[in-house]
Every structure is written in C-alpha cells, then in structure tokens.
Scaffold this motif. Structure first.
Motif, short mmCIF file in Angstrom:
data_model
loop_
_atom_site.label_atom_id
_atom_site.label_comp_id
_atom_site.label_asym_id
_atom_site.label_seq_id
_atom_site.Cartn_x
_atom_site.Cartn_y
_atom_site.Cartn_z
N ASP A 107 0.16 -1.39 -0.35
CA ASP A 107 -0.26 0.07 -0.40
C ASP A 107 0.63 1.09 -0.16
N LEU A 108 1.97 1.52 -0.13
CA LEU A 108 2.88 1.75 0.68
C LEU A 108 3.31 2.29 -1.26
N ASN A 109 3.21 1.73 -2.28
CA ASN A 109 3.53 1.87 -3.61
C ASN A 109 3.13 3.44 -4.17
N GLY A 110 4.00 4.62 -4.32
CA GLY A 110 3.38 5.73 -4.91
C GLY A 110 3.43 6.86 -4.53
N LYS A 111 3.85 6.30 -3.00
CA LYS A 111 2.89 7.09 -1.67
C LYS A 111 4.83 7.80 -1.38
N ARG A 112 4.48 9.06 -0.57
CA ARG A 112 5.36 10.26 -0.01
C ARG A 112 5.34 9.18 1.59
N ILE A 113 6.31 9.21 1.82
CA ILE A 113 6.99 8.87 3.28
C ILE A 113 7.53 10.05 4.34
N VAL A 114 6.74 10.20 5.01
CA VAL A 114 7.79 11.40 5.86
C VAL A 114 8.54 10.91 6.85
N THR A 115 10.18 11.41 7.35
CA THR A 115 10.42 10.93 8.48
C THR A 115 11.62 11.96 9.02
N LEU A 116 12.28 11.66 10.22
CA LEU A 116 13.71 12.93 10.36
C LEU A 116 14.88 12.74 9.24
N HIS A 117 14.81 13.89 9.61
CA HIS A 117 15.83 14.12 8.55
C HIS A 117 17.55 13.76 9.16
N GLY A 118 18.30 12.70 8.65
CA GLY A 118 19.95 12.53 9.40
C GLY A 118 20.37 11.21 8.75
N PRO A 119 21.09 11.07 8.93
CA PRO A 119 22.49 9.70 8.69
C PRO A 119 22.24 8.59 9.28
N GLU A 139 8.41 7.54 -2.32
CA GLU A 139 9.52 8.52 -1.78
C GLU A 139 9.47 8.88 -0.65
N ILE A 140 10.93 9.21 0.01
CA ILE A 140 10.93 9.54 1.48
C ILE A 140 11.61 11.53 1.45
N VAL A 141 10.75 11.52 2.08
CA VAL A 141 10.97 12.83 2.46
C VAL A 141 11.26 13.29 3.61
N TYR A 142 12.45 14.28 3.79
CA TYR A 142 13.07 14.36 5.34
C TYR A 142 12.24 15.42 5.59
N VAL A 143 11.86 15.56 7.22
CA VAL A 143 11.87 16.86 7.92
C VAL A 143 12.60 16.96 8.73
N THR A 144 13.11 18.08 9.35
CA THR A 144 14.40 18.30 10.68
C THR A 144 13.26 18.18 12.02
N SER A 145 12.52 18.04 12.15
CA SER A 145 11.40 17.45 13.51
C SER A 145 10.14 17.19 13.56
N GLY A 146 9.96 16.08 14.90
CA GLY A 146 8.73 15.58 14.72
C GLY A 146 8.15 16.08 14.77
N PRO A 147 7.80 17.29 15.52
CA PRO A 147 6.52 18.57 15.96
C PRO A 147 6.43 18.76 14.68
N GLU A 148 7.06 19.42 13.41
CA GLU A 148 7.20 19.74 12.21
C GLU A 148 6.46 18.69 11.47
#
Length: 300
Positions: A107-119, A139-148
């Motif tokens: 079900d994740l195929n073709g979706k955007r998944i947001v997660t925290l940025h960081g190696p 697509e994995i989308v990186y965001v800097t913070s959990g609250p955001e």
C-alpha cells in the motif's frame, strides 16, 4: 599539612577520573534517567540535540560516553572516530503512522513517506531496505523535527510518516486518534529477514577507546550505573523517570510520555554481538553503512 595533602591527592584523583556522558533528548533518555537523577561521581551528564552536534562530539572526541543510533555510531567509527559499542538499551520505538488505512507494505507504493532527517536514523535505514528489497517505489521525504511532521500530518499536507516514540503517541493525542499506528517498523524488519525476534538494536552506548584505556575501572563503573538505570531504576521508578524526561523535554505531555514508554522496549544488555552483527550485515548489504568496523564491541 599531611591532611591537606591527602585531600588534595584525593581531589586530583577524582578529577583525573572524570568523564562526560551525552544522551539525546527523546525516548533514549528514559533508560538513562536514573543516571541523570542520581549522579555518578565525577561524571558530567549532558544532552545532544541534533545529529550535527552528535557528530561533532564524537569526531572531535568530546564525549567519553554517548548514546547514539547504532547505524550512526558505526558510520562515525568508519569515519575515524575512536569509539566502541558497549551495549544496546533501545530495541523498539519506530512506527509508521497515517490518517489513511494501510494494510501492508504494498500500500506504500507510489506514496510519500515523511521521516526525520539524519544519516543513520533508524527509520530512514529501514525504509530504504524495505524499498529496495520489496521493489516498492515510494518517496522518502525528510523533515527536521518530529513536531513539524505531526503538524504536516494534522493539516493534511502529508499523509504517511515514520517516527519514533514519543512523537507517535503525540501525533495520536494531538489529532484525537485521527492519525493512528498502521505498521510496527520492528515487525517489518523482522519479516523482511525472517527473524523470530521482532526488535531492532536501535540505540546504544558508544565509549571512547581512549577513556577506556586510561581508566577501564571508571568506564565499567559508568556502564554499570547505566545498566542499573535502564534495568532497575526505570522499571522500579517508572513515574520518576517519566517526570524527569517530562521536565527536561518540556514539550511532551506526561500522558504522552507514559503511552510512548508502554510501546517502547527499553532494557540494557551488553551481550549484543549476535543480534547487532546481523543488523549491521543487513545495513551493509543495502548500503546503509559503508563498512562493519573490526573490534566494534567494547569488552569490559
């Protein structure tokens, strides 16, 4: 005069044995709470707040003890950091959450998944393995913070995210249950590699080899205190540990922390080679780390 000299000697001895311990703000502070509340003599405790700060502390050898995501710690060692992994304290913390129904990985195929940025961030690593191993295009989308990330989900700008606790529980509470846990990342990892044990060596204590060579007894004393904090204090003084993390973080309500703790698996063990070797082998195969260091584990 003799008494003064003895006191001076003892003072200098204590100073020479001093060390620094850094822990990130978040779920990995729960197993360390006992150490921060009941101070270990001559040990200075502090926090790191972002990946860049953690990398600086390690690469410049400013931390004698530091709690890190395992993949990040290993990569810093690959970059030349003179540290060893002493043990693991966090085994379960990451979940895929969404306001949409998700019944399986397809079900994740073709979706955007947001997660925290960081190696080396656990969610990023597992998502990349999932994507490649199952030939799923998301697509994995990186965001800097959990609250955001929670705000993006609550506003409908994003629909799927992978987060660690306590942000998972915070998302549920803030949206009054509209955002729910849809997948356990630990179960996903176990299913990909046919593992019976549904847990991941997420975070552990890395120790400066220099400090260990200088004073192995001091290092053992600190690690024993950490083990006691994670396995005894946390279990027997749960509310006190929650209260401490609540006061330190200041942004996370106590009911959320309690809910998050119930969904996390926290205990310290240092006989970790077998389970961690397998995890690192998988990370290496899927290019999540560049190498598995020799003599990675601290034998103390």
């Amino acid at each position: 005069m003799k008494k003064i000299l003895i006191i001076l000697f003892l003072f200098l001895t204590l100073i020479s044995f001093s060390g620094t311990f850094f822990n990130p703000l978040g779920p990995t502070l729960l197993p360390a709470a006992g150490m921060y509340i009941n101070k270990v003599p001559t040990l200075q405790t502090d926090f790191w707040r972002n990946i860049d700060q953690a990398q600086t502390l390690v690469l410049k050898s400013q931390a004698d003890f530091i709690v890190l995501p395992v993949a990040l710690g290993v990569e810093l060692i690959n970059k030349g950091a003179d540290y060893s992994l002493a043990g693991i304290s966090l085994w379960k913390s990451f979940y895929l959450i969404s306001n949409n129904e998700i019944s399986g990985v397809n079900d994740l195929n073709g979706k955007r998944i947001v997660t925290l940025h960081g190696p080396g961030q656990t969610a990023d690593v597992i998502l990349k393995i999932l994507k490649k191993m199952n030939n799923i295009d998301f697509e994995i989308v990186y965001v800097t913070s959990g609250p955001e990330i929670i705000q993006l989900l609550a506003s409908g700008k994003e629909n799927i995210a992978v987060l660690p606790e306590p942000f998972v529980s915070l998302a549920e509470v803030k949206t009054q249950g509209k955002i729910k846990v849809r997948m356990d990342l630990q179960k996903i990892y176990a299913s990909m590699f046919n593992l019976k044990d549904q847990k991941i060596p997420i975070a552990g204590v890395f120790v400066s080899n220099k400090k260990y060579k200088e004073n192995p007894n001091f290092v053992k004393r600190v690690l024993d205190a950490y083990e006691n904090s994670a396995n005894e204090f946390y279990k027997n003084n749960f509310e006190q540990a929650i209260d401490y993390v609540f006061k330190v973080m200041q942004t996370m309500p106590k009911p959320v922390l309690e809910k998050a703790a119930s969904r996390s698996e926290i205990y310290y063990r240092n006989d970790i080679k077998e389970i961690t070797d397998l995890y690192l082998k998988n990370l290496l195969e899927y290019n999540a780390i560049s190498n598995i260091p020799e003599d990675l584990y601290l034998n103390y």
